[in-house]
Design a protein around this motif. Structure first.
Motif, PDB file in Angstrom:
ATOM      1  N   ASN A  87       5.010  14.373   2.638  1.00 41.42           N
ATOM      2  CA  ASN A  87       5.347  15.583   2.173  1.00 41.42           C
ATOM      3  C   ASN A  87       6.766  15.952   2.955  1.00 41.42           C
ATOM      4  O   ASN A  87       7.847  16.494   2.176  1.00 41.42           O
ATOM      5  CB  ASN A  87       4.676  16.802   2.383  1.00 41.42           C
ATOM      6  CG  ASN A  87       3.270  16.766   1.550  1.00 41.42           C
ATOM      7  OD1 ASN A  87       3.277  16.151   0.554  1.00 41.42           O
ATOM      8  ND2 ASN A  87       2.134  17.061   1.945  1.00 41.42           N
ATOM      9  N   ILE A  88       6.813  15.679   4.148  1.00 41.10           N
ATOM     10  CA  ILE A  88       8.263  15.815   4.802  1.00 41.10           C
ATOM     11  C   ILE A  88       9.381  15.107   3.959  1.00 41.10           C
ATOM     12  O   ILE A  88      10.510  15.747   4.167  1.00 41.10           O
ATOM     13  CB  ILE A  88       8.201  15.290   6.151  1.00 41.10           C
ATOM     14  CG1 ILE A  88       7.073  16.081   6.850  1.00 41.10           C
ATOM     15  CG2 ILE A  88       9.471  15.557   6.984  1.00 41.10           C
ATOM     16  CD1 ILE A  88       6.725  15.760   8.326  1.00 41.10           C
ATOM     17  N   TYR A  89       9.196  13.893   3.513  1.00 45.77           N
ATOM     18  CA  TYR A  89      10.268  13.187   2.917  1.00 45.77           C
ATOM     19  C   TYR A  89      10.203  13.195   1.405  1.00 45.77           C
ATOM     20  O   TYR A  89      10.695  12.562   0.800  1.00 45.77           O
ATOM     21  CB  TYR A  89      10.046  11.633   3.504  1.00 45.77           C
ATOM     22  CG  TYR A  89      10.354  11.435   4.659  1.00 45.77           C
ATOM     23  CD1 TYR A  89      11.533  11.391   5.255  1.00 45.77           C
ATOM     24  CD2 TYR A  89       9.461  11.541   5.788  1.00 45.77           C
ATOM     25  CE1 TYR A  89      12.099  11.217   6.704  1.00 45.77           C
ATOM     26  CE2 TYR A  89       9.735  11.363   7.133  1.00 45.77           C
ATOM     27  CZ  TYR A  89      10.856  11.421   7.617  1.00 45.77           C
ATOM     28  OH  TYR A  89      11.132  11.109   8.873  1.00 45.77           O
ATOM     29  N   ASP A  90       9.396  14.275   0.993  1.00 48.78           N
ATOM     30  CA  ASP A  90       9.344  14.616  -0.521  1.00 48.78           C
ATOM     31  C   ASP A  90       8.885  13.381  -1.207  1.00 48.78           C
ATOM     32  O   ASP A  90       9.311  13.275  -2.354  1.00 48.78           O
ATOM     33  CB  ASP A  90      10.926  14.961  -1.103  1.00 48.78           C
ATOM     34  CG  ASP A  90      11.406  16.374  -0.652  1.00 48.78           C
ATOM     35  OD1 ASP A  90      10.665  17.308  -0.179  1.00 48.78           O
ATOM     36  OD2 ASP A  90      12.644  16.409  -0.197  1.00 48.78           O
ATOM     37  N   TYR A  91       7.808  12.574  -0.826  1.00 50.91           N
ATOM     38  CA  TYR A  91       7.120  11.773  -1.783  1.00 50.91           C
ATOM     39  C   TYR A  91       5.898  12.050  -2.027  1.00 50.91           C
ATOM     40  O   TYR A  91       5.325  12.994  -1.384  1.00 50.91           O
ATOM     41  CB  TYR A  91       6.814  10.589  -0.767  1.00 50.91           C
ATOM     42  CG  TYR A  91       8.213   9.494  -0.641  1.00 50.91           C
ATOM     43  CD1 TYR A  91       8.296   8.345  -1.416  1.00 50.91           C
ATOM     44  CD2 TYR A  91       8.884   9.817   0.294  1.00 50.91           C
ATOM     45  CE1 TYR A  91       9.365   7.651  -1.312  1.00 50.91           C
ATOM     46  CE2 TYR A  91      10.060   8.942   0.428  1.00 50.91           C
ATOM     47  CZ  TYR A  91      10.286   7.927  -0.202  1.00 50.91           C
ATOM     48  OH  TYR A  91      11.396   7.187  -0.157  1.00 50.91           O
ATOM     49  N   ASN A  92       5.507  11.779  -3.366  1.00 51.47           N
ATOM     50  CA  ASN A  92       4.138  11.944  -3.757  1.00 51.47           C
ATOM     51  C   ASN A  92       3.237  11.193  -3.654  1.00 51.47           C
ATOM     52  O   ASN A  92       3.549  10.010  -3.481  1.00 51.47           O
ATOM     53  CB  ASN A  92       4.337  12.445  -5.407  1.00 51.47           C
ATOM     54  CG  ASN A  92       5.082  13.570  -5.587  1.00 51.47           C
ATOM     55  OD1 ASN A  92       4.956  14.701  -5.143  1.00 51.47           O
ATOM     56  ND2 ASN A  92       6.126  13.376  -6.656  1.00 51.47           N
ATOM     57  N   VAL A  93       2.008  11.411  -3.538  1.00 55.43           N
ATOM     58  CA  VAL A  93       0.891  10.511  -3.260  1.00 55.43           C
ATOM     59  C   VAL A  93      -0.024  10.108  -4.421  1.00 55.43           C
ATOM     60  O   VAL A  93      -0.564  11.090  -5.193  1.00 55.43           O
ATOM     61  CB  VAL A  93       0.011  10.788  -1.875  1.00 55.43           C
ATOM     62  CG1 VAL A  93      -1.304   9.922  -1.819  1.00 55.43           C
ATOM     63  CG2 VAL A  93       0.921  10.704  -0.756  1.00 55.43           C
ATOM     64  N   ILE A  94      -0.496   8.918  -4.517  1.00 51.86           N
ATOM     65  CA  ILE A  94      -1.328   8.565  -5.636  1.00 51.86           C
ATOM     66  C   ILE A  94      -2.636   8.076  -4.787  1.00 51.86           C
ATOM     67  O   ILE A  94      -2.492   6.996  -4.194  1.00 51.86           O
ATOM     68  CB  ILE A  94      -0.877   7.652  -6.784  1.00 51.86           C
ATOM     69  CG1 ILE A  94       0.107   8.286  -7.547  1.00 51.86           C
ATOM     70  CG2 ILE A  94      -2.241   7.122  -7.448  1.00 51.86           C
ATOM     71  CD1 ILE A  94       0.564   7.063  -8.684  1.00 51.86           C
TER      72      ILE A  94
END
Length: 332
Positions: A87-94
């Motif tokens: 979240n800090i680096y603006d990545y989404n998670v699957i």
């Protein structure tokens, strides 16, 4: 009506190219201009077209996390550590759950490749050569959590599982136990859990104590294994005075089976678990166990993966974090 990148550029008073540079985090945009663009994006509620953007940049800002058993209490905490960093680096998670099924693991890896994830955090029930070969074949940037492949090809974050159960077994030996049983995973299985048997085996060897094959039970890490394992071990003519378990769930199943057979824990048999899940601290008796820093494992692994994705140097390819023996009430 949907908001376009052209609308954002007009609102911020900049070119479309400048908005694109801000969205792709390209450093040439000065801070004042960047703030104008971000303010315009927020005001208009603009959401970039991820598919179109990924075709251009070859990035989706998405990371796959593959776990072997969502019902185990340690994996949500690992995922939380990983997701907080993402979240800090603006990545989404699957998030993918393989149900301890190697075929499902392979299928998920292929699906994640099709989804164009930028990388994968991989927690596996088996790190056989075919899995490592598939990761390389799919060209997936991957960091292993909890386990390490045989050749050490892939970056990893682990604890020393063998040392951890060595410490647990030695603790029991130091407390006077002589006949120590083990319930867990076979040592020839290629994952972190199998190393827990190796630590137990080494501790007994160093104490010049022979392993009683009737005091061993191998299956899964679930509560059922602990219960069935104790019933199997109690058939031995020589009852153990302590049991090392490869998970807290196993330990809880073992305690219940002992209790059903009117065997007191810890007065008659000491039981030690592994993982220090929350239930271990409220179960009766409260479990003595091995704690591993699961949140840190997830967060460190995600930081490593994001560095890999962005082609930055990883200071350490294989992190081995510290474990800790947590002493409670289940050992004499």
């Amino acid at each position: 009506m949907s908001v376009s990148i052209k609308d954002v550029a007009k609102e911020a008073g900049v070119s479309i190219a400048t908005v694109s540079r801000v969205l792709n985090d390209i450093d040439v945009v000065n801070e004042e201009t960047k703030k104008k663009v971000l303010d315009a994006i927020k005001k208009l509620g603009y959401r970039p077209n991820i598919v179109a953007r990924s075709l251009k940049t070859q990035r989706t800002k998405t990371i796959g996390i593959l776990i072997p058993d969502i019902s185990s209490q340690i994996y949500p905490e690992i995922v939380r550590g990983a997701e907080d960093v993402a979240n800090i680096y603006d990545y989404n998670v699957i998030l993918c759950n393989s149900d301890l099924d190697i075929e499902k693991e392979k299928e998920y890896l292929k699906v994640l490749k099709e989804k164009m994830v930028d990388g994968v955090l991989y927690m596996s029930s088996s790190l056989d050569d075919e899995i490592v070969d598939l990761v390389n074949e799919l060209d997936l940037k991957t960091v292993l959590v909890e386990s390490k492949d045989k050749e050490g090809q892939l970056p990893s974050v682990t604890i020393d599982n063998a040392k951890a159960t060595y410490d647990a077994t030695k603790y029991l030996l130091d407390k006077g136990a002589k006949k120590i049983a083990f319930i867990g995973i076979k040592k020839d299985t290629n994952n972190a859990w199998s190393n827990r048997y190796i630590g137990y085996e080494n501790a007994l060897k160093d104490a010049n104590i022979s392993i009683n094959e009737e005091h061993l039970y191998f299956d899964t890490l679930k509560t059922k294994t602990g219960h069935e394992g104790v019933l199997h071990i109690l058939q031995s003519k020589d009852r153990p005075d302590a049991i090392v378990c490869a998970s807290d769930e196993i330990a809880m199943g073992a305690v219940n089976a002992l209790r059903e057979n009117n065997i007191s824990v810890p007065n008659d048999v000491s039981v030690i678990g592994f993982n220090n899940i929350y239930a271990a601290s409220v179960f009766y008796p409260k479990l003595t166990t091995i704690s591993q820093p699961v949140y840190d494992m997830g967060s460190i692994a995600m930081r490593m993966l994001i560095k890999l994705i962005n082609q930055k140097t990883i200071e350490e390819g294989h992190y081995v974090l510290d474990h800790q023996l947590i002493v409670r009430d289940s050992c004499k």
